[in-house]
Scaffold this motif. Structure first.
Motif, PDB file in Angstrom:
ATOM      1  N   TYR A 153     -44.613  24.377  -7.730  1.00  0.00           N
ATOM      2  CA  TYR A 153     -46.001  24.652  -8.132  1.00  0.00           C
ATOM      3  C   TYR A 153     -46.286  24.240  -9.579  1.00  0.00           C
ATOM      4  O   TYR A 153     -47.269  24.694 -10.165  1.00  0.00           O
ATOM      5  CB  TYR A 153     -46.294  26.150  -7.959  1.00  0.00           C
ATOM      6  CG  TYR A 153     -46.354  26.587  -6.516  1.00  0.00           C
ATOM      7  CD1 TYR A 153     -47.531  26.460  -5.770  1.00  0.00           C
ATOM      8  CD2 TYR A 153     -45.238  27.123  -5.890  1.00  0.00           C
ATOM      9  CE1 TYR A 153     -47.587  26.859  -4.445  1.00  0.00           C
ATOM     10  CE2 TYR A 153     -45.279  27.524  -4.560  1.00  0.00           C
ATOM     11  CZ  TYR A 153     -46.455  27.384  -3.849  1.00  0.00           C
ATOM     12  OH  TYR A 153     -46.500  27.772  -2.529  1.00  0.00           O
ATOM     13  N   PHE A 156     -49.636  22.662  -9.678  1.00  0.00           N
ATOM     14  CA  PHE A 156     -50.577  23.277  -8.748  1.00  0.00           C
ATOM     15  C   PHE A 156     -51.734  23.941  -9.502  1.00  0.00           C
ATOM     16  O   PHE A 156     -51.532  24.580 -10.537  1.00  0.00           O
ATOM     17  CB  PHE A 156     -49.845  24.326  -7.898  1.00  0.00           C
ATOM     18  CG  PHE A 156     -50.672  24.953  -6.826  1.00  0.00           C
ATOM     19  CD1 PHE A 156     -51.004  24.252  -5.683  1.00  0.00           C
ATOM     20  CD2 PHE A 156     -51.111  26.266  -6.950  1.00  0.00           C
ATOM     21  CE1 PHE A 156     -51.754  24.840  -4.678  1.00  0.00           C
ATOM     22  CE2 PHE A 156     -51.864  26.854  -5.964  1.00  0.00           C
ATOM     23  CZ  PHE A 156     -52.185  26.141  -4.818  1.00  0.00           C
ATOM     24  N   ASP A 157     -52.949  23.776  -8.972  1.00  0.00           N
ATOM     25  CA  ASP A 157     -54.135  24.401  -9.566  1.00  0.00           C
ATOM     26  C   ASP A 157     -54.329  25.786  -8.949  1.00  0.00           C
ATOM     27  O   ASP A 157     -54.876  25.923  -7.867  1.00  0.00           O
ATOM     28  CB  ASP A 157     -55.366  23.526  -9.305  1.00  0.00           C
ATOM     29  CG  ASP A 157     -56.635  24.132  -9.912  1.00  0.00           C
ATOM     30  OD1 ASP A 157     -56.504  25.055 -10.762  1.00  0.00           O
ATOM     31  OD2 ASP A 157     -57.739  23.695  -9.537  1.00  0.00           O
ATOM     32  N   VAL A 182     -50.951  19.757  -0.603  1.00  0.00           N
ATOM     33  CA  VAL A 182     -51.617  20.875  -1.278  1.00  0.00           C
ATOM     34  C   VAL A 182     -51.908  22.005  -0.300  1.00  0.00           C
ATOM     35  O   VAL A 182     -51.718  23.188  -0.610  1.00  0.00           O
ATOM     36  CB  VAL A 182     -52.920  20.409  -1.957  1.00  0.00           C
ATOM     37  CG1 VAL A 182     -53.678  21.597  -2.534  1.00  0.00           C
ATOM     38  CG2 VAL A 182     -52.620  19.406  -3.060  1.00  0.00           C
ATOM     39  N   LEU A 200     -48.889  23.957   0.500  1.00  0.00           N
ATOM     40  CA  LEU A 200     -48.590  24.880  -0.599  1.00  0.00           C
ATOM     41  C   LEU A 200     -49.460  26.131  -0.519  1.00  0.00           C
ATOM     42  O   LEU A 200     -48.990  27.243  -0.786  1.00  0.00           O
ATOM     43  CB  LEU A 200     -48.798  24.182  -1.946  1.00  0.00           C
ATOM     44  CG  LEU A 200     -47.751  23.144  -2.350  1.00  0.00           C
ATOM     45  CD1 LEU A 200     -48.168  22.443  -3.634  1.00  0.00           C
ATOM     46  CD2 LEU A 200     -46.386  23.798  -2.532  1.00  0.00           C
ATOM     47  N   TYR A 201     -50.735  25.959  -0.159  1.00  0.00           N
ATOM     48  CA  TYR A 201     -51.613  27.111   0.052  1.00  0.00           C
ATOM     49  C   TYR A 201     -51.017  28.048   1.094  1.00  0.00           C
ATOM     50  O   TYR A 201     -50.943  29.270   0.904  1.00  0.00           O
ATOM     51  CB  TYR A 201     -52.997  26.661   0.532  1.00  0.00           C
ATOM     52  CG  TYR A 201     -53.884  26.056  -0.522  1.00  0.00           C
ATOM     53  CD1 TYR A 201     -53.924  26.555  -1.815  1.00  0.00           C
ATOM     54  CD2 TYR A 201     -54.716  24.983  -0.213  1.00  0.00           C
ATOM     55  CE1 TYR A 201     -54.754  26.008  -2.770  1.00  0.00           C
ATOM     56  CE2 TYR A 201     -55.556  24.418  -1.161  1.00  0.00           C
ATOM     57  CZ  TYR A 201     -55.569  24.931  -2.446  1.00  0.00           C
ATOM     58  OH  TYR A 201     -56.386  24.376  -3.399  1.00  0.00           O
TER      59      TYR A 201
END
Length: 353
Positions: A41, A44-45, A307, A310-311
């Motif tokens: 991460y 990661f935003d 992404v 990752l969520y």
């Protein structure tokens, strides 16, 4: 005076050594899990996660998955109670359930400590022999491992194409791994293993605690042998299947929380579930880090964007970990109001604490 000083220094050294040992046991798993999570991460935003949580996620399915997470632990407690009965141990059902809840929560702090915690709870509240209960835990783990191996084999068989893609992309080859060992290599490895076991046996015989260790191991072995005397084997099999069926549903229902996983199908859910189950063998709190990496990697192979994968792993693992914490808090409160039973010449006396 000199003798007293040496004794104080020796005691101080033991305390410091124990403190450092406990610190390492707690810190290393946290550092390992944290390092993997940081690597995953690092770019990661995290601000974008709020949008997913509040507007893009279907929380109904997440809430529907909770009962199965609770049932998985409850079935495990009931099965454990059943394996203890042939040993003459009859703990109360709710004590078994609360001990399992507490064991999972404890393992979030120190991985694997929960196995000892739950045996300690039964010892404290129902006078159950610690070595015997630990022996049944060993038996449980062996049976669960066998079942996971069978499920893994079937999953690989039905999803071979996906695993082929995984090995191709990672450059891993099973044949390459196996060919690294020659027949002589296998022989030397076996000899070294046997020699190590013999050396350990000789060392234990020389230690002053050998008899205590031997007694403990005898109790553990009795727990392992208890399986052959389990009453109502069909019920035991049902509990075992129900445990893992509940684990799977606890995980699978979360697929329907997100539009990018809801149509992936049962095969993808089973593959990612098995890969995640194997990943948590790595000693980090609740598999944090290894579980994220393993499940995310397999989701990507099924076409989920990086992404979004990752969520999924971040939200699902975090929420399910919070459920484990909540159950641990509940069990701590519930046990605080439970009477303690102690053994006295073959009988049990209830003692309120």
């Amino acid at each position: 005076m000199n003798f007293v000083g040496k004794k104080i220094k020796s005691s101080t050294f033991v305390v410091v050594k124990k403190f450092l040992s406990n610190t390492v046991k707690i810190a290393l798993p946290l550092l390992l899990g944290g390092a993997i999570l940081y690597w995953m991460y690092r770019d990661f935003d995290f601000k974008s996660i709020r949008q997913v949580l509040l507007h893009e996620m279907n929380w109904t399915w997440m809430l529907l998955s909770f009962p199965f997470g609770i049932l998985a632990q409850t079935f495990r407690a009931w099965r454990w109670k059943q394996t203890l009965e042939p040993l003459g141990e009859h703990p109360r059902s709710h004590i078994c359930v609360n001990s399992i809840f507490l064991s999972y929560a404890s393992s979030l702090v120190i991985p694997r400590i929960g196995e000892f915690i739950r045996c300690g709870v039964l010892k404290r509240y129902d006078g159950v022999s610690f070595p015997k209960s630990l022996g049944t835990v060993v038996t449980e783990r062996a049976i669960d491992s066998l079942l996971v191996m069978v499920i893994t084999g079937l999953t690989i068989l039905f999803e071979m194409s996906t695993f082929g893609t995984f090995f191709e992309k990672t450059g891993t080859s099973i044949d390459t791994i196996l060919h690294q060992f020659t027949p002589a290599g296998y022989f030397v490895t076996a000899v070294c293993g046997i020699a190590a076991l013999l050396l350990l046996h000789l060392l234990l015989k020389r230690l002053s605690i050998y008899n205590k260790v031997k007694t403990t191991l005898t109790g553990i072995w009795q727990g392992v042998l208890s399986m052959k005397n389990v009453k109502n084997v069909p019920l035991f099999i049902f509990y075992t299947l129900a445990i893992w069926g509940s684990y799977f549903l606890h995980y699978y229902l979360t697929f329907f929380c997100f539009d990018f996983t809801e149509n992936l199908g049962l095969g993808c859910a089973l593959v990612t579930f098995i890969v995640g189950t194997i990943a948590v063998i790595v000693p980090t709190p609740n598999g944090a880090g290894p579980w994220h990496f393993a499940v995310k990697t397999m989701l990507i192979l099924y076409g989920v964007a990086d992404v979004k994968a990752l969520y999924f792993v971040l939200i699902v693992h975090t929420v399910q970990t919070l459920l484990v914490i909540a159950l641990g808090i509940y069990s701590t409160i519930a046990l605080a109001f439970q009477p303690r039973e102690r053994r006295d010449e073959g009988t049990r006396e209830r003692e309120y604490i």
